[in-house]
Scaffold this motif. Structure first.
Motif: not given
Length: 303
Positions: A10-13, A15, A24-25, A42, A238-239
């Protein structure tokens, strides 16, 4: 040897945290058992000072450890015990909050105004929740780097790997924290203790992690237990890749190579009561922590 399956990619989100820091979290504030003993990860990376310069002003922690790894720029820190210092590029700080600490972290950019670093939260077992706080500040020069014949490069921040031992020690989760660079087109396998939870976080280039459970995908030139191993499509910047049980992971680097963190730790497997920056085992302990904050009893005198 058994290849670890890929449970999730999943990709970081994006935030907002602190006083307005854009980051990115990759995980956090969800199911704490997923990557036990790790709670949150993070990636704070920005090109513009206005996106990070307000930083993370004074805030409390209890019951956890925070691991800050800086790649670009600096982070100035101070705490309620009187500790101060600055983390530069390549430096690491491992803070054991234990019974309670108030601290602040204020990032500054490099000469080009860029800032990049990571923060990982590790849980503490119940027996260590109320231990005395401590810091371990480690400079980049003290972190061993080992390079293989194919150009693969590994910074060993914690744990033992390829004959090197990371300088950070005495951590409850007994983690292995590696910063790995694999050159373009190289396929590489890394050993991980079977009994640890593990994840990878790609932050430069792209790569594909082999997955014995994948129903389809590009085939690796490898067999495990006599069966062909599938590999997922390339994952980029960022994965997060969360692994299942096994004792090795294999990555195929893309055309520009891949750089990622490979982190593993021994699960604590205890109840988690979590609110904001405080993580305890029971709701009563959590309520006591916030009562201590209100009553000025959060910081305990050193013995």
């Amino acid at each position: 040897m058994s290849l670890r399956p890929t449970l999730e990619t999943r990709r970081a989100i994006p935030t907002l945290e602190g006083a307005g820091v854009k980051l990115h979290r990759a995980f956090g504030f969800q199911d704490p058992s997923e990557l036990d003993p790790f709670l949150l990860f993070d990636d704070f990376r920005n090109e513009r000072p206005e996106d990070f310069e307000k930083g993370f002003p004074w805030h409390p922690h209890r019951g956890i450890e925070t691991i800050t790894y800086v790649l670009e720029g600096t982070v100035e820190h101070g705490d309620s015990l009187g500790n101060t210092g600055t983390l530069g590029a390549g430096d690491v700080q491992w803070m054991t909050a234990g019974s309670g600490i108030l601290h602040q972290e204020m990032p500054a950019g490099n000469a080009r105004g860029q800032m990049h670093g990571f923060q990982l939260w590790g849980n503490l077992p119940s027996a260590q929740k109320m231990t005395a706080p401590r810091y371990q500040d480690v400079t980049s020069a003290d972190i061993p780097v080992v390079t293989d014949d194919d150009g693969t490069r590994v910074k060993v921040i914690t744990g033992n790997f390829w004959g090197k031992t990371g300088p950070v020690d005495g951590i409850a989760a007994d983690p292995q924290y590696l910063d790995i660079t694999v050159p373009a087109g190289v396929k590489k396998t890394f050993r991980i203790d079977t009994y640890r939870r593990a994840f990878a976080y790609i932050f430069q280039g792209a790569g594909a992690f082999a997955d014995a459970s994948a129903p389809s995908g590009v085939l690796l030139e490898k067999e495990v237990a006599g069966e062909e191993v599938n590999i997922r499509d390339l994952s980029g910047d960022r994965t997060l890749i969360r692994f299942g049980t096994g004792d090795e992971v294999t990555v195929q680097a893309g055309e520009e190579g891949v750089r990622f963190l490979l982190i593993s730790g021994a699960p604590i497997e205890e109840p988690v009561a979590w609110h904001g920056p405080i993580v305890m085992n029971t709701r009563a302990e959590l309520e006591q922590a916030f009562a201590d904050l209100r009553n000025g009893k959060f910081i305990r005198p050193a013995h």
